[in-house]
Design an enzyme around this catalytic site. Structure first.
Site, PDB file in Angstrom:
ATOM      1  N   TYR A 107      38.604  54.430  49.932  1.00 40.22           N
ATOM      2  CA  TYR A 107      37.511  55.149  50.587  1.00 40.22           C
ATOM      3  C   TYR A 107      37.910  56.517  51.136  1.00 40.22           C
ATOM      4  O   TYR A 107      37.049  57.313  51.505  1.00 40.22           O
ATOM      5  CB  TYR A 107      36.940  54.308  51.737  1.00 40.22           C
ATOM      6  CG  TYR A 107      36.243  53.062  51.265  1.00 40.22           C
ATOM      7  CD1 TYR A 107      34.924  53.098  50.817  1.00 40.22           C
ATOM      8  CD2 TYR A 107      36.902  51.843  51.254  1.00 40.22           C
ATOM      9  CE1 TYR A 107      34.279  51.961  50.382  1.00 40.22           C
ATOM     10  CE2 TYR A 107      36.267  50.687  50.819  1.00 40.22           C
ATOM     11  CZ  TYR A 107      34.969  50.750  50.381  1.00 40.22           C
ATOM     12  OH  TYR A 107      34.327  49.618  49.940  1.00 40.22           O
ATOM     13  N   THR A 133      29.682  49.001  43.078  1.00 39.21           N
ATOM     14  CA  THR A 133      30.946  49.529  43.589  1.00 39.21           C
ATOM     15  C   THR A 133      31.405  48.855  44.882  1.00 39.21           C
ATOM     16  O   THR A 133      32.467  49.204  45.405  1.00 39.21           O
ATOM     17  CB  THR A 133      30.833  51.042  43.821  1.00 39.21           C
ATOM     18  OG1 THR A 133      29.666  51.306  44.618  1.00 39.21           O
ATOM     19  CG2 THR A 133      30.727  51.778  42.503  1.00 39.21           C
ATOM     20  N   GLU A 134      30.623  47.922  45.372  1.00 41.47           N
ATOM     21  CA  GLU A 134      31.061  47.121  46.512  1.00 41.47           C
ATOM     22  C   GLU A 134      30.112  45.951  46.706  1.00 41.47           C
ATOM     23  O   GLU A 134      28.904  46.128  46.816  1.00 41.47           O
ATOM     24  CB  GLU A 134      31.088  47.960  47.799  1.00 41.47           C
ATOM     25  CG  GLU A 134      31.528  47.172  49.036  1.00 41.47           C
ATOM     26  CD  GLU A 134      31.273  47.931  50.328  1.00 41.47           C
ATOM     27  OE1 GLU A 134      31.826  49.029  50.496  1.00 41.47           O
ATOM     28  OE2 GLU A 134      30.495  47.419  51.159  1.00 41.47           O
ATOM     29  N   THR A 135      30.661  44.750  46.701  1.00 44.51           N
ATOM     30  CA  THR A 135      29.906  43.557  47.077  1.00 44.51           C
ATOM     31  C   THR A 135      30.914  42.484  47.442  1.00 44.51           C
ATOM     32  O   THR A 135      32.089  42.580  47.087  1.00 44.51           O
ATOM     33  CB  THR A 135      28.978  43.084  45.941  1.00 44.51           C
ATOM     34  OG1 THR A 135      28.129  42.031  46.442  1.00 44.51           O
ATOM     35  CG2 THR A 135      29.778  42.541  44.751  1.00 44.51           C
TER      36      THR A 135
END
Length: 474
Positions: free
Chosen positions: A251, A409-411
């Site tokens: 990030y 892209t995020e889970t």
């Protein structure tokens, strides 16, 4: 003459006597009410889900159910209250025209999850309007009640009404609790001290080891919010590689992200979705990080990056507005192109952001659309339905973004924290949810995260620190 008179009197006497009734059996079974519920149609605008409560006498009431992501996954559930010897029997499973598989809410509630669509210019696309809290869906719900019963007593009716009122109040409390939910944010630490950290952030595994995802989130931060040592980073990345995962997402650019992390990834052949963090200071807060990434690419080549993500949920967090993000994103992409990077550039947001502001993907030069769907924040989605949830979100955003590829892209799913509707965070439910996500996506997904992140704040629901899943794959 006497015989005739006697006969006449005898006949009259017999006819005056009552004839006994012949009773073979008394049926004393308790009253039974059969309720058949049919749910048809889909909502045609983006509105909150509505609870429909149907009493045994055929009357009904409704209440609006607020959930953190209702505007991206609306649902109508029907709770049928049927008295039978003072016990409530489960309602019949509703049928629905939705392509989404219904999920069972409780033993007396069933959730029919329908993907809302709107006809526009011959294309079927989700509508992007935001509803007011008092508004209810325009979908059509038909209830057909067949009662084969002896008369239900007044007391039973009152009990049923009380149950309905209690459920309505409980729904209202849940919706107030979840109205401020947003998807999980990962704020990088800026501290620079070093400390070692072993696998203490990994949940004690009980799984049979799942097939690995294509990508996992990795953060080089220690539990005390300092930077991990180079040895710890190298060890972490080696573990990730050994599980079969060949890509990571980061990030920010601090704590060795552009040195130790990239060097080890290059050595192992791991590709990187490199993030540049946009803070509450606005779109220009990432300028120094952009310069750092460009400097790395020009000196070392760009092959290590499979994606560069400018900001993570910056709009959802209200760090920036949509128009500022759109302008800056185009500018950042141009900077990278001019520096020799020809790969993908994007920004990552929850699906709701793209649904509310489709111009973010249609009117910018982003190369792919990056979404962060989390089923935990929808109280009507059980862990076993997490995969259906994220792929449905992916499909809905793809329709709005007009042909652009949509990446998850995020889970993920927490192993500890507050219960939210059908979501009860635990190691067992975490594995159920992750397996569901991997099955639905074929593994082409970024899972949050490698280790439990105790450097984060626990968050409103106490879940933010408990998304670590590396134990499920190793």
């Amino acid at each position: 003459m006497f015989a005739i008179l006697f006969t006449f009197l005898f006949i009259n006497l017999i006819s005056a006597a009552p004839i006994p009734a012949v009773i073979t059996r008394y049926h004393t079974a308790a009253p039974v009410t059969q309720v058949v519920t049919h749910t048809t149609g889909t909502t045609t605008v983006w509105l909150p889900p509505v609870g429909i409560y149907v009493l045994a006498d055929g009357s009904s009431s409704t209440s609006t159910i607020w959930s953190g992501q209702w505007n991206t996954y609306p649902a109508t559930f029907t709770s049928v209250l049927t008295p039978d010897n003072e016990n409530t029997q489960p309602a019949a499973q509703p049928t629905t025209t939705s392509e989404t598989t219904p999920a069972t809410n409780t033993v007396t509630e069933t959730t029919a999850e329908a993907e809302p669509t709107t006809e526009q210019n011959g294309e079927t696309t989700p509508a992007a309007t935001t509803a007011q809290p008092e508004t209810t869906p325009t979908g059509t719900t038909q209830q057909t009640t067949q009662q084969t019963t002896q008369q239900t007593t007044q007391q039973t009716t009152q009990q049923t009404t009380q149950q309905t009122t209690q459920q309505t109040q409980q729904s209202s409390q849940q919706t107030q609790q979840s109205s401020s939910i947003s998807s999980s944010n990962d704020t990088p630490s800026s501290s620079s001290s070093s400390s070692s950290e072993s696998s203490s952030g990994i949940n004690d595994g009980w799984s049979d080891n799942l097939s690995p995802p294509s990508t996992i989130v990795y953060s080089p931060y220690a539990n005390d919010r300092s930077c991990k040592s180079s040895d710890d980073i190298n060890s972490d990345l080696q573990l990730i590689y050994n599980t079969g995962i060949k890509q990571i997402r980061s990030y920010g650019t601090d704590c060795g992200s552009l040195t130790t992390v990239l060097q080890k990834c290059k050595e192992l052949g791991i590709k990187v979705n490199q993030g540049v963090w946009v803070s509450q200071d606005g779109v220009d807060s990432a300028d120094d990080q952009i310069d750092q990434v460009i400097e790395y690419g020009q000196q070392n080549g760009w092959d290590i990056f499979n994606l560069i993500t400018f900001g993570n949920e910056a709009i959802n967090s209200q760090y920036v507005d949509v128009d500022s993000m759109m302008t800056k994103l185009d500018s950042v992409r141009t900077q990278f192109r001019n520096a020799g990077y020809n790969g993908y550039v994007t920004t990552a947001e929850p699906p709701a952001t793209f649904i509310n502001y489709p111009k973010l993907c249609t009117d910018t030069s982003m190369d792919i659309v990056a979404i962060n769907p989390h089923s935990y924040f929808n109280e009507n989605i059980s862990p076993a339905k997490a995969g259906d949830y994220v792929t449905t979100q992916q499909s809905q955003v793809a329709k709005l973004c007009k042909g652009k590829s949509v990446w998850i892209t995020e889970t993920g799913y927490p192993s500890q924290g507050a219960t939210l509707g059908l979501n009860v965070p635990s190691p067992e439910n975490q594995e159920i949810a992750i397996k569901s996500i991997l099955d639905s996506t074929g593994g082409e997904v970024t899972i949050l995260t490698t280790y439990n992140d105790f450097w984060k704040d626990p968050g409103q629901y106490g879940i933010e620190q408990y998304f670590g899943v590396i134990n499920l794959f190793s």
